[in-house]
Design a protein around this motif. Structure first.
Motif, PDB file in Angstrom:
ATOM      1  N   PHE A 288       9.878   2.234   7.719  1.00 30.86           N
ATOM      2  CA  PHE A 288       9.958   1.643   6.695  1.00 30.86           C
ATOM      3  C   PHE A 288      10.403   2.489   5.811  1.00 30.86           C
ATOM      4  O   PHE A 288      10.628   3.802   5.437  1.00 30.86           O
ATOM      5  N   THR A 289      10.590   1.957   4.595  1.00 30.32           N
ATOM      6  CA  THR A 289      11.495   2.464   3.730  1.00 30.32           C
ATOM      7  C   THR A 289      11.073   3.230   2.834  1.00 30.32           C
ATOM      8  O   THR A 289       9.625   3.305   3.094  1.00 30.32           O
TER       9      THR A 289
ATOM     10  N   GLU B 297      10.670   3.680  -0.821  1.00 29.32           N
ATOM     11  CA  GLU B 297      10.153   3.063  -1.367  1.00 29.32           C
ATOM     12  C   GLU B 297       8.851   2.434  -1.036  1.00 29.32           C
ATOM     13  O   GLU B 297       8.001   2.833  -1.813  1.00 29.32           O
ATOM     14  N   SER B 298       8.924   1.873   0.341  1.00 31.92           N
ATOM     15  CA  SER B 298       7.703   1.000   0.433  1.00 31.92           C
ATOM     16  C   SER B 298       6.528   1.712   1.385  1.00 31.92           C
ATOM     17  O   SER B 298       5.402   1.644   0.695  1.00 31.92           O
ATOM     18  N   TRP B 299       7.147   2.982   1.229  1.00 30.21           N
ATOM     19  CA  TRP B 299       5.824   3.875   1.606  1.00 30.21           C
ATOM     20  C   TRP B 299       5.473   4.970   0.917  1.00 30.21           C
ATOM     21  O   TRP B 299       4.317   4.509   0.689  1.00 30.21           O
TER      22      TRP B 299
ATOM     23  N   THR C 141       5.708   3.435  -2.242  1.00 34.05           N
ATOM     24  CA  THR C 141       5.066   3.336  -3.750  1.00 34.05           C
ATOM     25  C   THR C 141       3.745   2.637  -2.742  1.00 34.05           C
ATOM     26  O   THR C 141       2.847   2.720  -3.500  1.00 34.05           O
ATOM     27  N   LYS C 142       3.393   2.410  -1.409  1.00 29.53           N
ATOM     28  CA  LYS C 142       1.533   2.798  -0.764  1.00 29.53           C
ATOM     29  C   LYS C 142       0.964   2.982  -0.871  1.00 29.53           C
ATOM     30  O   LYS C 142       0.155   3.568  -0.744  1.00 29.53           O
TER      31      LYS C 142
ATOM     32  N   TYR D 225       6.307   7.021  -7.697  1.00 32.77           N
ATOM     33  CA  TYR D 225       7.211   7.318  -6.180  1.00 32.77           C
ATOM     34  C   TYR D 225       8.747   6.915  -7.765  1.00 32.77           C
ATOM     35  O   TYR D 225       9.651   7.692  -7.416  1.00 32.77           O
TER      36      TYR D 225
ATOM     37  N   HIS E 186      17.332   2.133  -1.861  1.00 29.01           N
ATOM     38  CA  HIS E 186      16.085   1.030  -1.655  1.00 29.01           C
ATOM     39  C   HIS E 186      15.919   0.677  -0.092  1.00 29.01           C
ATOM     40  O   HIS E 186      15.094   0.371   0.560  1.00 29.01           O
TER      41      HIS E 186
END
Length: 427
Positions: A136-137, A139-141, A143-144, A151, A169
């Protein structure tokens, strides 16, 4: 065996130490006049201590490095302190180096955001399963699990500052995990500065019979049949049973044009970002509150990513009463900062100093020094572990070790020691 090591940075010196203990005949080639690589330093005549060209410190968790220090009988010269790190938010600086400080930091908002921040921080401190995170990036991890607000306030400014908008990103979560997992608020240094350590280290290597050749830039490394390898400098040609190169991937490929095929392709696919640092000496302290490390978001208008007031970590008495600050940034190789003179760069940075302390005046400045490198921070994309080249190259007896090999860990001398230990075990 006769073994050549190219590069007298932490990895090269430690590998030499390990191999001479095994009874090998070791020669180190270093193109600079001093050891240390990116951790090397300089000293003005009136200073007692050295100053690192690129800011360096150690962490309490640097176990491989501390074990080496004890083996070298240099551990008593290591000092740990807890200077203050601050974050910039809405025009003000807030300490951010403890749980109470994090709770009070307004940039995280209130209620659920701080609870999520705390739980995610605890999880990342405890888990060792970084391999699952590189899918995962960051950012995505983040943010989730930590939430978009946390974040964007906490981590995104650092990611953009470190890797730029182009790559921030795309960096995977394992890299961010490593920073959170391994770092401590207590920071260490060596009495006299890092250069004093490297001088002591090289002295011990020479006592053990290691040959260290400074001002010895390598022209090429090549095969000599199936038996040995040739190392060529401007002054001499030498034959070795093994050669270890500890440079950047690009420099490695320049030195060994015989490397072709998939190994060359793999090295050429690795991306990295450079760094420019301005070291400035002042007549008086810059920080009004004894802050050491300033994390500065690019969107706040600062002309650098971080400002470090070194003399709030090592006292100014070690520098003839002068205040020593670093202003640095991670930048792509085409950025204009690389081509600016130190005085021109200083003029760009002065407004940033004034944002930190409105009383700052240019007449506080005593001197400045600019340092830059095009290879400062490897960029770890998704599933990056599959991109790391083997330390054994396709050429028999030739090995390659670089900052790119220490993934998922961030740059640091401790991980250079770990890499050296790995190298020594496979040669």
């Amino acid at each position: 065996m006769r073994i050549a090591i190219i590069g007298a940075g932490m990895c090269g010196l430690t590998t030499a130490w390990n191999l001479q203990k095994k009874g090998h005949d070791v020669t180190i080639f270093e193109k600079e006049s001093i050891p240390g690589g990116l951790a090397s330093g300089f000293r003005e005549p009136q200073w007692e201590n050295y100053v690192e060209k690129f800011y360096h410190h150690w962490f309490k968790t640097d176990t491989a490095l501390m074990q080496l220090m004890k083996e070298l009988d240099l551990f008593p010269e290591v000092e740990f302190k807890k200077p203050t790190t601050v974050m910039f938010y809405n025009g003000k600086f807030y300490p951010f180096d403890s749980i109470p400080a994090a709770i009070l930091y307004p940039g995280l908002g209130y209620g659920i955001n701080k609870i999520r921040f705390g739980f995610i921080g605890l999880y990342l401190k405890l888990t060792k399963n970084w391999k699952s995170l590189e899918k995962f990036t960051a950012e995505s991890w983040m943010t989730k699990y930590a939430g978009a607000a946390v974040y964007h306030s906490m981590w995104e400014p650092m990611m953009v500052g470190k890797f730029g908008e182009q790559y921030a990103h795309q960096v995977n979560m394992a890299w961010l995990w490593a920073r959170i997992y391994s770092r401590t608020t207590q920071l260490g240094t060596y009495r006299g500065g890092m250069q004093s350590f490297f001088s002591a280290f090289t002295a011990k290597l020479r006592e053990r019979g290691v040959n260290i050749l400074f001002n010895s830039a390598i022209r090429s490394v090549s095969k000599n049949g199936e038996i040995d390898l040739i190392v060529e400098t401007e002054d001499q040609t030498s034959h070795f049973d093994r050669v270890i190169i500890t440079t950047s991937p690009k420099s490695f490929l320049d030195l060994v044009p015989e490397i072709t095929g998939s190994y060359r392709d793999q090295l050429q696919s690795l991306k990295s970002i450079g760094a420019v640092v301005l070291v400035v000496s002042l007549k008086r302290p810059l920080s009004p509150k004894d802050y050491y490390w300033y994390n500065l978001p690019k969107n706040a208008g600062f002309p650098f990513l971080a400002l470090v007031e070194h003399t709030n970590f090592v006292p100014s008495s070690k520098f003839h009463g002068e205040t020593i600050i670093y202003a640095g940034d991670y930048l792509e190789s085409e950025h204009e900062y690389f081509s600016l003179s130190e005085r021109d760069l200083l003029q760009r940075f002065i407004p940033g100093f004034q944002k930190i302390n409105p009383e700052f005046s240019a007449d506080w400045i005593l001197n400045c020094w600019k340092f830059s490198t095009y290879y400062a921070q490897p960029i770890p994309f998704l599933n990056h572990s599959a991109n790391i080249p083997d330390v054994k190259t396709p050429i028999r007896g030739l090995y390659f070790a670089s900052m790119s090999h220490i993934y998922p860990w961030d740059r640091g001398t401790n991980y250079s020691v770990e890499l050296a230990n790995l190298l020594s075990s496979v040669i």
